[in-house]
Scaffold this active site. Structure first.
Site, PDB file in Angstrom:
ATOM      1  N   LYS A  87       8.264 -17.595 -17.625  1.00  0.00           N
ATOM      2  CA  LYS A  87       8.034 -17.891 -18.642  1.00  0.00           C
ATOM      3  C   LYS A  87       7.660 -17.710 -19.493  1.00  0.00           C
ATOM      4  CE  LYS A  87       4.820 -21.759 -20.117  1.00  0.00           C
ATOM      5  NZ  LYS A  87       4.165 -20.689 -20.719  1.00  0.00           N
ATOM      6  N   ASN A  88       6.176 -17.292 -18.868  1.00  0.00           N
ATOM      7  CA  ASN A  88       5.657 -16.183 -19.784  1.00  0.00           C
ATOM      8  C   ASN A  88       5.574 -14.137 -20.145  1.00  0.00           C
ATOM      9  OD1 ASN A  88       3.494 -18.021 -20.490  1.00  0.00           O
ATOM     10  ND2 ASN A  88       2.713 -18.201 -19.430  1.00  0.00           N
TER      11      ASN A  88
ATOM     12  N   ARG B 192       2.743 -21.834 -29.596  1.00  0.00           N
ATOM     13  CA  ARG B 192       2.265 -20.906 -30.372  1.00  0.00           C
ATOM     14  C   ARG B 192       2.343 -19.781 -29.702  1.00  0.00           C
ATOM     15  NH1 ARG B 192      -2.374 -22.109 -31.466  1.00  0.00           N
ATOM     16  NH2 ARG B 192      -2.629 -19.695 -31.153  1.00  0.00           N
TER      17      ARG B 192
ATOM     18  N   CYS C 167      -4.127 -26.426 -30.935  1.00  0.00           N
ATOM     19  CA  CYS C 167      -3.420 -26.710 -29.144  1.00  0.00           C
ATOM     20  C   CYS C 167      -4.250 -28.427 -28.210  1.00  0.00           C
ATOM     21  CB  CYS C 167      -4.075 -25.602 -28.512  1.00  0.00           C
ATOM     22  SG  CYS C 167      -3.790 -25.396 -26.251  1.00  0.00           S
TER      23      CYS C 167
ATOM     24  N   ARG D 197      -7.580 -21.941 -30.072  1.00  0.00           N
ATOM     25  CA  ARG D 197      -6.992 -20.494 -29.843  1.00  0.00           C
ATOM     26  C   ARG D 197      -6.524 -19.893 -31.216  1.00  0.00           C
ATOM     27  NH1 ARG D 197      -2.295 -22.355 -25.943  1.00  0.00           N
ATOM     28  NH2 ARG D 197      -2.335 -19.581 -25.416  1.00  0.00           N
ATOM     29  N   PRO D 198      -7.402 -19.012 -31.411  1.00  0.00           N
ATOM     30  CA  PRO D 198      -7.392 -18.054 -32.688  1.00  0.00           C
ATOM     31  C   PRO D 198      -6.817 -17.065 -32.767  1.00  0.00           C
ATOM     32  CG  PRO D 198      -9.836 -17.855 -31.713  1.00  0.00           C
ATOM     33  CD  PRO D 198      -8.996 -18.847 -30.709  1.00  0.00           C
ATOM     34  N   ILE D 199      -5.904 -16.484 -33.599  1.00  0.00           N
ATOM     35  CA  ILE D 199      -4.636 -15.354 -33.685  1.00  0.00           C
ATOM     36  C   ILE D 199      -5.414 -14.444 -34.313  1.00  0.00           C
ATOM     37  CG2 ILE D 199      -2.330 -16.946 -33.030  1.00  0.00           C
ATOM     38  CD1 ILE D 199      -2.026 -16.462 -35.911  1.00  0.00           C
ATOM     39  N   ASP D 200      -6.996 -14.645 -34.228  1.00  0.00           N
ATOM     40  CA  ASP D 200      -7.357 -13.391 -34.873  1.00  0.00           C
ATOM     41  C   ASP D 200      -6.972 -11.790 -34.762  1.00  0.00           C
ATOM     42  OD1 ASP D 200     -10.781 -13.335 -33.346  1.00  0.00           O
ATOM     43  OD2 ASP D 200      -8.665 -14.096 -33.115  1.00  0.00           O
ATOM     44  N   LEU D 201      -7.276 -11.957 -33.553  1.00  0.00           N
ATOM     45  CA  LEU D 201      -6.632 -10.224 -33.186  1.00  0.00           C
ATOM     46  C   LEU D 201      -5.344  -9.804 -33.061  1.00  0.00           C
ATOM     47  CD1 LEU D 201      -8.379 -11.529 -29.128  1.00  0.00           C
ATOM     48  CD2 LEU D 201      -9.936  -9.581 -31.571  1.00  0.00           C
TER      49      LEU D 201
ATOM     50  N   ASP E 222      -4.664 -20.327 -16.147  1.00  0.00           N
ATOM     51  CA  ASP E 222      -3.272 -21.327 -16.102  1.00  0.00           C
ATOM     52  C   ASP E 222      -2.506 -22.396 -14.064  1.00  0.00           C
ATOM     53  OD1 ASP E 222      -1.318 -19.615 -17.923  1.00  0.00           O
ATOM     54  OD2 ASP E 222      -2.929 -21.039 -17.623  1.00  0.00           O
TER      55      ASP E 222
ATOM     56  N   VAL F 182     -11.957 -18.365 -19.908  1.00  0.00           N
ATOM     57  CA  VAL F 182     -10.630 -18.455 -20.493  1.00  0.00           C
ATOM     58  C   VAL F 182     -10.976 -18.905 -21.886  1.00  0.00           C
ATOM     59  CG1 VAL F 182      -8.598 -17.655 -21.088  1.00  0.00           C
ATOM     60  CG2 VAL F 182     -10.032 -16.553 -19.167  1.00  0.00           C
TER      61      VAL F 182
ATOM     62  N   ARG G 222       7.887 -28.104 -20.413  1.00  0.00           N
ATOM     63  CA  ARG G 222       8.131 -26.887 -20.639  1.00  0.00           C
ATOM     64  C   ARG G 222       8.184 -25.415 -20.472  1.00  0.00           C
ATOM     65  NH1 ARG G 222       3.506 -26.571 -26.033  1.00  0.00           N
ATOM     66  NH2 ARG G 222       4.684 -24.522 -26.139  1.00  0.00           N
TER      67      ARG G 222
HETATM   68  C1  EPZ Z   1      -1.259 -16.313 -22.393  1.00  0.00           C
HETATM   69  O1  EPZ Z   1      -1.528 -17.171 -23.535  1.00  0.00           O
HETATM   70  C2  EPZ Z   1      -0.828 -17.453 -22.144  1.00  0.00           C
HETATM   71  N1  EPZ Z   1       0.319 -18.101 -22.556  1.00  0.00           N
HETATM   72  C3  EPZ Z   1      -1.301 -18.681 -20.790  1.00  0.00           C
HETATM   73  O2  EPZ Z   1      -0.252 -19.798 -20.824  1.00  0.00           O
HETATM   74  C4  EPZ Z   1      -2.733 -18.404 -20.861  1.00  0.00           C
HETATM   75  O3  EPZ Z   1      -3.244 -19.685 -20.350  1.00  0.00           O
HETATM   76  C5  EPZ Z   1      -3.116 -17.519 -21.314  1.00  0.00           C
HETATM   77  O4  EPZ Z   1      -2.503 -16.183 -21.995  1.00  0.00           O
HETATM   78  C6  EPZ Z   1      -3.980 -17.075 -20.779  1.00  0.00           C
HETATM   79  O5  EPZ Z   1      -4.545 -16.174 -19.833  1.00  0.00           O
HETATM   80  C7  EPZ Z   1       1.593 -16.902 -22.649  1.00  0.00           C
HETATM   81  O6  EPZ Z   1       2.115 -16.050 -21.900  1.00  0.00           O
HETATM   82  C8  EPZ Z   1       2.751 -17.327 -23.614  1.00  0.00           C
HETATM   83  P1  EPZ Z   1      -4.725 -15.197 -24.813  1.00  0.00           P
HETATM   84  P2  EPZ Z   1      -2.345 -16.099 -25.295  1.00  0.00           P
HETATM   85  O7  EPZ Z   1      -4.755 -15.041 -26.203  1.00  0.00           O
HETATM   86  O8  EPZ Z   1      -1.672 -15.355 -25.449  1.00  0.00           O
HETATM   87  C9  EPZ Z   1      -9.290 -15.846 -27.284  1.00  0.00           C
HETATM   88  C10 EPZ Z   1       0.779 -21.650 -19.189  1.00  0.00           C
HETATM   89  O9  EPZ Z   1       0.646 -22.145 -19.344  1.00  0.00           O
HETATM   90  N2  EPZ Z   1      -8.362 -15.253 -28.215  1.00  0.00           N
HETATM   91  O10 EPZ Z   1      -4.509 -13.783 -23.544  1.00  0.00           O
HETATM   92  O11 EPZ Z   1      -2.299 -17.523 -26.254  1.00  0.00           O
HETATM   93  C11 EPZ Z   1      -8.884 -17.227 -26.416  1.00  0.00           C
HETATM   94  O12 EPZ Z   1      -9.210 -18.293 -27.470  1.00  0.00           O
HETATM   95  C12 EPZ Z   1      -0.228 -20.785 -21.031  1.00  0.00           C
HETATM   96  O13 EPZ Z   1       1.430 -20.935 -19.534  1.00  0.00           O
HETATM   97  C13 EPZ Z   1      -9.161 -14.822 -29.804  1.00  0.00           C
HETATM   98  O14 EPZ Z   1      -9.962 -15.346 -29.532  1.00  0.00           O
HETATM   99  O15 EPZ Z   1      -4.041 -16.324 -24.377  1.00  0.00           O
HETATM  100  C14 EPZ Z   1      -8.864 -17.069 -25.434  1.00  0.00           C
HETATM  101  O16 EPZ Z   1     -10.276 -18.237 -25.632  1.00  0.00           O
HETATM  102  C15 EPZ Z   1      -1.107 -22.131 -21.575  1.00  0.00           C
HETATM  103  N3  EPZ Z   1      -7.926 -13.864 -30.280  1.00  0.00           N
HETATM  104  C16 EPZ Z   1      -8.573 -15.709 -25.093  1.00  0.00           C
HETATM  105  O17 EPZ Z   1      -8.348 -15.028 -25.857  1.00  0.00           O
HETATM  106  C17 EPZ Z   1      -6.590 -13.892 -30.746  1.00  0.00           C
HETATM  107  O18 EPZ Z   1      -6.175 -13.655 -31.242  1.00  0.00           O
HETATM  108  C18 EPZ Z   1      -7.108 -15.327 -24.074  1.00  0.00           C
HETATM  109  O19 EPZ Z   1      -6.280 -16.177 -24.650  1.00  0.00           O
HETATM  110  C19 EPZ Z   1      -6.255 -14.257 -29.021  1.00  0.00           C
HETATM  111  C20 EPZ Z   1      -7.224 -14.974 -28.042  1.00  0.00           C
END
Ligand code: EPZ
Length: 423
Positions: A22-23, A93, A117, A122-126, A307, A329, A399
């Protein structure tokens, strides 16, 4: 609404082929937006709710899509709409993955700000920081991210991620491949899903160095081709099925996988007392002995994945002693624990750590799913609980798991999917 009704106490045994990831599917489907004139053929795309939601979004933008037998045909030739609406983004998301490719191709994108969530902030600032490093101007107004660029194209830049983010790395990659000049990404996510995205983009004609590492260098190109591509296996579905065999003292062989990607998880199953054998493309797990308490700490790849954290907690309820499961994480990803305790487990939460006291005899009751992996942990617990467990709101499970109850029943479980009303 659907629920799963699980009659526990049966051993999970047999062999099965893993579904597509999926991911990995989500970012590669988004990346098709980078091509102007061809049709992509994507194989081994899992038939899941999140894929349906994402293809609905792409169709809304104007893509032509056909999906059957896990093969997705998609053309982004006729994209007319550059706005991703709240109604679709709120469902998932990962819809944010259209930001980078739309900005790179059209110089403009308007994406609804993703909502909350179940398992914490789960911010998107990055994601936004990366787009700005490549020359975009970002404004956030009326619940939308508005991203635009001055000139014709994005330009190369240096992106240093303070934390490793799968999503932000994916978006930065998809924006940088058509940018003017070279982009470097430091502390990039190195998850297999990002490696697959890099392989997909390079097969389209992108120039990327450092694939599979945390240091990526992308040299922008003028255009990218439409291609045919085979998606990789789903390492989290595979880990969940291995846990189903481990928790029921069963044995399972999973085919068409890459064991290399699952090293951290397989090591923990061995520490927990299971026998694990691998070939180039299969994993066999046997669980004949008492499970041993095994601590895990979830961190970015190649460490143990967050996960699989919930599934591991369910497994450790049957281990002979106390286990400590820490999530570095998502610090608050523990919604499954009160539900597991309802089944008779004894689990405490201290900050971002769960302390699991085992072994505990579980007894079936009604439990509530709260998110995708939490619901998987409730299904695992239901497999060993005495009597009948009803896992409610399984739309969360749908999902990310393709026909999970059919797969588990083919391996010896006794699960039925039934309708119910929530009052
Ligand atoms: C991906 O989410 C996966 N989703 C998630 O799987 C998985 O838990 C996660 O990576 C971590 O491995 C998909 O691939 C669709 P991140 P993503 O950005 O990309 C922080 C599942 O069960 N962060 O790697 O959203 C964040 O808060 C799902 O299949 C910021 O601070 O995760 C977290 O603590 C759930 N700012 C860390 O980084 C940002 O802009 C990792 O998040 C983005 C992230």
């Amino acid at each position: 609404m659907d629920k799963l009704v699980i009659r526990g106490g049966r051993r999970i045994s047999g062999s099965i082929t893993a579904s597509g990831s999926k991911n990995s599917s989500l970012p590669i489907i988004a990346a098709t937006l980078l091509n102007k004139n061809g049709t992509f053929t994507l194989h081994r795309i899992p038939d899941l709710k999140d894929i349906t939601t994402f293809t609905q979004l792409l169709r809304y933008l104007g893509a032509d899509i056909a999906f059957s037998d896990n093969t997705l045909k998609i053309s982004s030739r006729n994209i007319k709409n550059l706005q991703a609406p709240y109604e679709l983004v709120k469902k998932m998301r990962a819809s944010i993955y259209v930001l980078g490719p739309m900005l790179a191709r059209f110089g403009h994108a308007r994406v609804s700000f993703p909502g909350g969530c179940a398992f914490g902030p789960r911010p998107i600032d990055l994601h936004l920081m990366a787009m700005e490093k490549l020359g975009a101007t970002i404004t956030i107004k009326t619940g939308f991210i508005d991203a635009t660029i001055q000139g014709e194209k994005l330009h190369g830049g240096n992106i240093d991620f303070p934390v490793s983010s799968v999503g932000a790395t994916g978006n930065a990659l998809m924006a940088a491949v058509l940018a003017e000049g070279t982009t470097t990404i430091n502390n990039a996510a190195a998850e297999p899903e990002i490696e697959t995205l890099c392989n997909f983009l390079m097969a389209m004609g992108a120039k990327i160095k450092g694939t599979g590492t945390t240091e990526l260098e992308i040299e922008g190109v003028k255009s990218l081709d439409a291609i045919e591509f085979h998606n990789v296996f789903d390492r989290i579905e595979t880990g969940t099925l291995l846990a189903a065999a481990a928790i029921t003292e069963g044995n399972i062989t999973i085919h068409d996988v890459e064991p290399e990607q699952m090293k951290a998880v397989l090591k923990k199953f061995v520490q927990a007392g299971c026998t694990v054998d691998t070939t180039e493309n299969s994993i066999t797990l046997k669980s004949q002995h008492k499970l041993l308490p095994t601590d895990v700490t979830a961190k970015p790849y190649p460490a143990f994945p967050t996960d699989m954290q919930a599934q591991w907690i369910a497994l450790m309820t049957q281990a002979d002693g106390t286990s400590h499961i820490t999530d570095k994480v998502y610090h608050e990803r523990f919604q499954h624990i009160p539900e597991l305790n309802r089944l008779g487990a004894h689990i405490e939460i201290h900050k971002n750590q769960a302390i699991v006291h085992g072994p505990k005899r579980l007894s079936g009751t009604k439990v509530m799913s709260t998110d995708l992996r939490a619901s998987a942990s409730l299904v695992l617990a239901g497999l060993v609980a005495e009597g009948t467990t009803e896992v409610l709101r399984v739309y969360h499970l749908d999902r990310g798991y393709e026909k999970i109850e059919i797969k588990l029943n083919n391996l010896g479980a006794d699960i039925s999917r039934e309708k119910y009303n929530e009052f």
